[in-house]
Enzyme design. Structure first.
Site, PDB file in Angstrom:
ATOM      1  N   ASP A   1      62.163  41.929  33.789  1.00 55.93           N
ATOM      2  CA  ASP A   1      62.765  42.535  34.971  1.00 55.93           C
ATOM      3  C   ASP A   1      61.802  42.280  36.130  1.00 55.93           C
ATOM      4  O   ASP A   1      60.591  42.431  35.977  1.00 55.93           O
ATOM      5  CB  ASP A   1      62.948  44.039  34.762  1.00 55.93           C
ATOM      6  CG  ASP A   1      63.554  44.706  35.980  1.00 55.93           C
ATOM      7  OD1 ASP A   1      64.588  44.232  36.449  1.00 55.93           O
ATOM      8  OD2 ASP A   1      62.959  45.693  36.457  1.00 55.93           O
TER       9      ASP A   1
ATOM     10  N   THR B   1      67.006  39.964  37.978  1.00 57.92           N
ATOM     11  CA  THR B   1      66.814  40.766  39.187  1.00 57.92           C
ATOM     12  C   THR B   1      68.151  41.013  39.888  1.00 57.92           C
ATOM     13  O   THR B   1      69.097  40.232  39.735  1.00 57.92           O
ATOM     14  CB  THR B   1      65.854  40.049  40.166  1.00 57.92           C
ATOM     15  OG1 THR B   1      65.719  40.828  41.342  1.00 57.92           O
ATOM     16  CG2 THR B   1      66.367  38.666  40.546  1.00 57.92           C
ATOM     17  N   GLY B   2      68.205  42.066  40.637  1.00 58.71           N
ATOM     18  CA  GLY B   2      69.379  42.360  41.453  1.00 58.71           C
ATOM     19  C   GLY B   2      69.291  41.720  42.818  1.00 58.71           C
ATOM     20  O   GLY B   2      70.237  41.808  43.618  1.00 58.71           O
TER      21      GLY B   2
ATOM     22  N   ASP C   1      61.355  48.646  32.672  1.00 57.95           N
ATOM     23  CA  ASP C   1      60.695  49.939  32.883  1.00 57.95           C
ATOM     24  C   ASP C   1      61.133  51.004  31.893  1.00 57.95           C
ATOM     25  O   ASP C   1      60.633  52.115  31.915  1.00 57.95           O
ATOM     26  CB  ASP C   1      60.893  50.429  34.315  1.00 57.95           C
ATOM     27  CG  ASP C   1      62.360  50.664  34.653  1.00 57.95           C
ATOM     28  OD1 ASP C   1      63.192  50.713  33.726  1.00 57.95           O
ATOM     29  OD2 ASP C   1      62.666  50.796  35.848  1.00 57.95           O
TER      30      ASP C   1
ATOM     31  N   ASP D   1      66.614  50.052  32.523  1.00 60.37           N
ATOM     32  CA  ASP D   1      66.750  48.842  31.716  1.00 60.37           C
ATOM     33  C   ASP D   1      67.069  49.163  30.260  1.00 60.37           C
ATOM     34  O   ASP D   1      67.053  48.266  29.415  1.00 60.37           O
ATOM     35  CB  ASP D   1      65.450  48.022  31.774  1.00 60.37           C
ATOM     36  CG  ASP D   1      65.146  47.529  33.172  1.00 60.37           C
ATOM     37  OD1 ASP D   1      66.099  47.186  33.888  1.00 60.37           O
ATOM     38  OD2 ASP D   1      63.966  47.511  33.555  1.00 60.37           O
TER      39      ASP D   1
END
Length: 722
Positions: free
Chosen positions: A411, A564-565, A611, A615
């Site tokens: 992430d 990732t966003g 994290d 997630d």
């Protein structure tokens, strides 16, 4: 919390004194745990022991007052060894091999019988009692085989003496007393040496519990007093002197110092602590004095959480351990069957003494003790080694899976990056004027709490650039800020703010700013009295640790991916900066698990690093879930492995430890079983016609040495650098 880990041996008792889900060691009945696992004394698997306590304080099946320890086996060995010397001297083997005949005296023919009886009941009875516990627990193993071997040898020899002894030579021919005595002596020696090696390996929880001090210095009513750790309460203020251990999790109320957190978090460098910083129980204070307000005590502390996870990991089993457990059970069955066949075969062609001797050798050499220790010892040490290197293994299956991972999926935010803005680049209208651009940007933003403003002011301080006084500060919503600095109007903000004020970017500044913007970086323009001084690019700061982690994984042959966003441009830039093999952009939190599935559909074994909170679905979907940046929260359920530090460099350590652990397990399985391929046929006497025999004492030596080698080989894992 019992700080010296008596908790490991704790158990629940009902009103009638019965134990709920209790487990005990066949060799050390005083060791009782509420979970399956390994005996801290000898490393054997604990067996179920749901017993009821009688009114007189003893329990069915074992006497709790029988103290068993390494020293007990040491004492039994030396007594048995000394008694074995005259037994061998007055046996036929001494005359056959050494041409020595011991002096005879009235009753000397019965000396081997008398002394061997002492050795059997004093030195050998511990094996018989332990075999009883194994059989009662329906878990026949090493002790069952040893007890069967020495009992048959002793009973047969006594029968020869009492009912059919051939004592005409005065030396006790036809008995197995010298074989019995030397067998028991060597078994005691092997177990003593093995327990010493195992006690060195079985120290994970003891090492962790020893981090805590026994007492704490508490400040109450303006005075300090020494109290036991058990009397600490939340909100107490404790004084931690230089070099002292921090007794409980807390917050620094006063003082400054560097704290060594290496044994708790794996962080090698001392961590600076000041007022407001959190500290962890069991860590070591440096040269300064600290006053710490206690926030967590007992089972709530970070260290207690670590100890729980270590205990759970040690009680869980890997696939190799489950395989070795089955193999140990089948080896016991094979030994009993082989011993029976050997006895029957030799009785048909030879005398009873020789046949029993062969059967005893088979039973002893095939003892699966080394096999029972081969995997648990390595797993125990690897669990401890993991905790010391900053990551906690919740399940051994998770650590075992790490060696086969093909792709590590990270992430981005908060894992590969810091999750906070930092200054990436300054493009000055006049080359060489970058410090002046940052000076005006930081001066105006010194009044702002915006993350972008903080990044610019922090960078100016880091570069020792003087921040000028700003007056008439004004925030321009959504675009930037304005203030007067040194009598000049200075604006810092977006490109659209510059357009609104007619300060257009041009030439080199525009081209470079546009290129940086396409990478997903935020551009702030600095304008002084209507003229553009330059542009500042800010971005989510990439961790330097991430570069090292990705490089290390690449060198290990493990592919990397990022999720990732953020927009495509941002994701592409970060991936290129870190040399990540693949990335997924614009992924919503609830879609992250789909990216994991996509990689898995390509036939990849995937480890997800996140994290542990938003997630969670992806961590659960992955073949291996790794929660990073857990801090003091060590109870993330979605991950198999938890990183104490927010440091991606620990990911390659997990892979290395997994590979090292697997290699040690395979080596131990070889040492535990390989010799049986040759030893069992030799013990059975397949080469007896050629004069090649494996005597019971030598069989015991081989079996014991195999166990010691397994234990020592496991301990060598400690010296490996991750």
């Amino acid at each position: 919390m019992d700080n010296k880990m008596d908790k490991q041996n704790s158990h629940k008792e009902h009103g009638d004194g019965s134990r709920e889900s209790a487990y005990t060691c066949p060799m050390h009945p005083e060791v009782v745990s509420d979970k399956p696992g390994l005996c801290p004394e000898c490393g054997m698997n604990l067996v179920p022991a749901q017993q009821k306590k009688h009114a007189h304080g003893t329990e069915d099946g074992f006497d709790k007052h029988r103290g068993h320890s390494t020293n007990i086996f040491k004492a039994k060995f030396w007594v048995s060894f000394l008694l074995s010397i005259p037994i061998v001297a007055y046996s036929d083997i001494a005359e056959e091999l050494l041409r020595y005949r011991a002096p005879a005296f009235p009753g000397s023919a019965y000396l081997p019988f008398a002394l061997a009886s002492v050795v059997f009941f004093y030195g050998g009875w511990i094996f018989i009692a332990s075999a009883y516990r194994e059989l009662r627990a329906k878990l026949p193993g090493m002790m069952t085989l040893i007890a069967l071997a020495i009992s048959v040898a002793y009973i047969y020899s006594v029968a020869v003496v009492l009912f059919g002894a051939r004592l005409s030579d005065g030396q006790g021919g036809g008995t197995l007393f010298w074989e019995l005595a030397t067998l028991i002596t060597i078994m005691l020696l092997g177990h003593w040496l093995e327990m010493r090696a195992v006690s060195s390996a079985q120290s994970a929880l003891k090492e962790l519990s020893n981090l805590l001090p026994d007492q704490a210095e508490v400040v109450r009513g303006g005075k300090t007093e020494i109290v036991p750790l058990s009397e600490l309460k939340k909100n107490d203020v404790v004084l931690v002197k230089p070099g002292g251990r921090i007794p409980a999790d807390g917050i620094v109320k006063d003082g400054m110092s560097d704290v060594n957190e290496s044994l708790a978090t794996g962080e090698s460098k001392p961590v600076p602590k000041k007022e407001g910083d959190a500290v962890i129980a069991g860590t070591t204070n440096g040269d300064g004095s600290l006053r710490v307000a206690v926030t967590k005590i007992g089972e709530e502390t970070f260290l207690a959480g670590v100890m729980r996870l270590v205990a759970e990991a040690q009680s869980s089993k890997s696939r190799l351990q489950m395989l070795s457990d089955r193999a140990a059970f089948y080896l016991t069955i094979i030994a009993v069957v082989a011993g029976g066949v050997t006895l029957a075969a030799w009785l048909a062609v030879s005398d009873a003494a020789f046949a029993i001797n062969r059967m005893v050798a088979v039973l002893v050499v095939a003892c699966p003790h080394a096999l029972g220790l081969a995997i648990p010892l390595v797993a125990s040490i690897s669990t401890t080694k993991a905790a010391k290197n900053g990551f906690l293994v919740k399940q051994r299956l998770a650590l075992e899976a790490a060696r086969g991972i093909d792709v590590i999926l990270f992430d981005k935010t908060g894992t590969l990056t810091r999750g906070e803005f930092g200054l990436d680049r300054i493009v000055a209208e006049t080359p060489g004027n970058e410090a002046e651009v940052l000076r005006y940007a930081a001066s105006v933003n010194s009044h702002s709490e915006h993350p972008l403003a903080k990044a610019m002011t922090d960078e100016a301080r880091k570069r020792s650039i003087q921040i000028l006084e700003a007056k008439k500060f004004q925030r321009i919503p959504g675009k930037g800020v304005r203030a007067e600095v040194g009598g000049a109007e200075v604006l810092v903000g977006s490109v659209s703010l510059a357009k609104d004020r007619g300060a257009m970017l041009s030439g080199r500044v525009k081209s470079e700013a546009d290129a940086l913007a396409r990478q997903g970086k935020t551009i702030n323009v600095v304008i002084k009295n209507g003229d553009v001084l330059g542009a500042i690019a800010l971005a989510d700061v990439i961790r330097e640790e991430s570069r090292e982690a990705i490089k290390a994984l690449s060198e290990m042959g493990v592919k990397t991916a990022m999720i990732t966003g953020d927009a495509e441009d941002v994701a592409k830039w970060v991936a290129e900066e870190l040399k990540i093999d693949e990335y997924f952009a614009k992924v919503l939190p609830d879609q992250k698990s789909e990216s994991v599935k996509l990689l898995q559909r390509k036939g990849k074994k995937v480890a997800m690093v996140g994290d542990g909170v938003n997630d969670a679905p992806a961590l659960t979907q992955a073949d291996l879930g790794i929660a990073i940046g857990a801090g003091t929260n060590v109870a993330i359920e979605s991950a198999g492995i938890i990183l104490v530090r927010n440091d991606p460099r620990d990911i390659p350590k997990i892979i290395r430890l997994s590979r090292l652990t697997y290699a040690k397990m395979i080596q131990n399985l070889f040492w535990a079983t390989g010799y049986n391929v040759i030893a069992i046929p030799l013990a059975a006497g397949v080469l007896a016609s050629r004069g090649v025999l494996l005597e019971p004492a030598l069989a015991a030596l081989l079996m014991s040495m195999s166990t010691v080698i397994v234990a020592v080989n496991a301990v060598l894992l400690r010296k490996k650098v991750l």
